[in-house]
Design a protein around this motif. Sequence first.
Motif, mmCIF file in Angstrom:
data_model
loop_
_atom_site.group_PDB
_atom_site.id
_atom_site.type_symbol
_atom_site.label_atom_id
_atom_site.label_comp_id
_atom_site.label_asym_id
_atom_site.label_seq_id
_atom_site.Cartn_x
_atom_site.Cartn_y
_atom_site.Cartn_z
ATOM 1 N N ALA A 13 -1.585 3.476 -9.582
ATOM 2 C CA ALA A 13 -0.836 3.234 -8.342
ATOM 3 C C ALA A 13 -1.683 2.674 -7.197
ATOM 4 O O ALA A 13 -1.281 1.682 -6.582
ATOM 5 C CB ALA A 13 -0.112 4.503 -7.918
ATOM 6 N N PRO A 14 -2.861 3.244 -6.867
ATOM 7 C CA PRO A 14 -3.580 2.723 -5.697
ATOM 8 C C PRO A 14 -4.082 1.285 -5.858
ATOM 9 O O PRO A 14 -4.387 0.647 -4.853
ATOM 10 C CB PRO A 14 -4.764 3.678 -5.554
ATOM 11 C CG PRO A 14 -4.403 4.875 -6.314
ATOM 12 C CD PRO A 14 -3.536 4.430 -7.415
ATOM 13 N N THR A 15 -4.174 0.749 -7.080
ATOM 14 C CA THR A 15 -4.636 -0.632 -7.234
ATOM 15 C C THR A 15 -3.683 -1.607 -6.549
ATOM 16 O O THR A 15 -4.076 -2.699 -6.179
ATOM 17 C CB THR A 15 -4.734 -1.036 -8.724
ATOM 18 O OG1 THR A 15 -3.807 -0.305 -9.470
ATOM 19 C CG2 THR A 15 -6.103 -0.819 -9.238
ATOM 20 N N LEU A 16 -2.433 -1.192 -6.391
ATOM 21 C CA LEU A 16 -1.459 -2.036 -5.679
ATOM 22 C C LEU A 16 -1.949 -2.360 -4.269
ATOM 23 O O LEU A 16 -1.978 -3.516 -3.855
ATOM 24 C CB LEU A 16 -0.129 -1.271 -5.607
ATOM 25 C CG LEU A 16 1.134 -1.940 -6.054
ATOM 26 C CD1 LEU A 16 0.972 -2.555 -7.401
ATOM 27 C CD2 LEU A 16 2.246 -0.918 -6.092
ATOM 28 N N SER B 206 0.836 -1.201 0.000
ATOM 29 C CA SER B 206 0.000 0.000 0.000
ATOM 30 C C SER B 206 0.869 1.248 0.000
ATOM 31 O O SER B 206 0.573 2.223 -0.694
ATOM 32 C CB SER B 206 -0.899 0.025 1.225
ATOM 33 O OG SER B 206 -1.693 -1.094 1.264
ATOM 34 N N PHE B 207 1.950 1.184 0.773
ATOM 35 C CA PHE B 207 2.885 2.314 0.839
ATOM 36 C C PHE B 207 3.489 2.576 -0.539
ATOM 37 O O PHE B 207 3.569 3.720 -0.995
ATOM 38 C CB PHE B 207 3.969 1.984 1.863
ATOM 39 C CG PHE B 207 5.043 3.019 1.972
ATOM 40 C CD1 PHE B 207 4.809 4.204 2.642
ATOM 41 C CD2 PHE B 207 6.285 2.804 1.401
ATOM 42 C CE1 PHE B 207 5.786 5.163 2.739
ATOM 43 C CE2 PHE B 207 7.267 3.758 1.492
ATOM 44 C CZ PHE B 207 7.024 4.937 2.170
ATOM 45 N N LEU B 208 3.869 1.500 -1.223
ATOM 46 C CA LEU B 208 4.451 1.635 -2.559
ATOM 47 C C LEU B 208 3.442 2.262 -3.516
ATOM 48 O O LEU B 208 3.805 3.107 -4.349
ATOM 49 C CB LEU B 208 4.849 0.248 -3.061
ATOM 50 C CG LEU B 208 6.155 0.139 -3.832
ATOM 51 C CD1 LEU B 208 7.279 0.732 -3.032
ATOM 52 C CD2 LEU B 208 6.427 -1.324 -4.143
ATOM 53 N N GLY B 209 2.174 1.853 -3.376
ATOM 54 C CA GLY B 209 1.130 2.446 -4.197
ATOM 55 C C GLY B 209 1.032 3.943 -3.954
ATOM 56 O O GLY B 209 0.906 4.728 -4.903
ATOM 57 N N ALA B 210 1.130 4.352 -2.678
ATOM 58 C CA ALA B 210 1.054 5.781 -2.362
ATOM 59 C C ALA B 210 2.274 6.515 -2.900
ATOM 60 O O ALA B 210 2.168 7.660 -3.367
ATOM 61 C CB ALA B 210 0.935 5.979 -0.849
#
Lengths: 163, 93, 114
Positions: C44-47, C25-29
């Motif tokens: 990105a947020p789909t991660l 989730s952090f990586l998505g952010a």
Amino acid sequence: MIRALFPHPLLALGLFATSLLMSGSVEPPAIALAAVLALATPQVMRALDAQTIRIRSPRAILALAGCVVIDVLRSNWAVSAIILGRRRHERRSGFIHVPLDLKDRYALAVLAVILTATPGTLWVEYDSATGRLLLHVLDLVEEEEWIRLIKDRYERRLMEIFE
Amino acid sequence: MSQAILFWCLTLAQGLLVAAMAMAAWRAAHGPRAQDRVLGLDTFYLNGMLLLLVFGVRTGGAIYFYAALIIGMLGFAATVALAKFLMRGEVIE
Amino acid sequence: MTVADLPAWACVTVGLLAVAGAALSFLGAVGLCSFKTFYERVHAPTLGATLGMALIVAASILFFTLVEGRFMPRELLIGVFLTVTTPVTLILLGRAALFRDRTEFARDDASDDA
């Protein structure tokens, strides 16, 4: 008789399971509540006059689900690598047009969920008159390859299930 | 010993999720366009929901699960409403 | 069983699952902040909403199943709910962005002509 009680059997089953999970128990009161919900709510759906879903091949669902799980894992990995900055220079993103032969509304809805839930592809727009889908791809290397991937992996299986 | 590992892992997870929420809030505050702000808000909701799930594991309480479910539903409704609003194309920025 | 009696393997598994999910989730952010255009940022947020969510839900299910001594797949509800709703919001957002881009281009062209 059965048809009148359960106009949408899948919906009834889903509501039953959801209610049991929300109560977090399998005691008689929880089961009674779940049964009432499963019997009453599909009757409301009758007023909406929704088309019932016909599933041709349940085995194809399992194949599709496995395929989706693998693709979600793989594309999570790929998008993580992109965010962490590997191959930043040669990557380019863009829109592609995919010609779809799929016509069933439920099948298209499932395809939209699958494509958007896999990181890296986003379903943007579908034109039902021409059957063309506008898709945004984060890592667009070869347009033809993406189109072939979608048609082979998802569309063929969805047609087996729904049409 | 293993309880300490669990404790620190959960603390680390919470820290990462809070950092993700902060970045989503930054995106929601800075834009540059309205759709970026809505996307930031959606990510903020999502990470807040995951944070509540981790809270649930940490305290062992069931109430956090219901809170997470409600946040998920409200976040979905809010984002859909905002996206619909943007679609009308007449938004004062 | 209480938290104090959890076996070591369970503590480590639950902890690692939670950290892995939170890291995704952090990586998505991070992607949400670092990508240059809106259409890249949407991905990105789909991660966090797919694998990140699944890992944290798995940690929670494993923990409560062990602590309460019976199978508690309650968090599956959140998993199913998110899997169905996230694509809907992202598709709507993508279409809204495309619509706004198109109307703006059209307006620019019109003002050029005038």
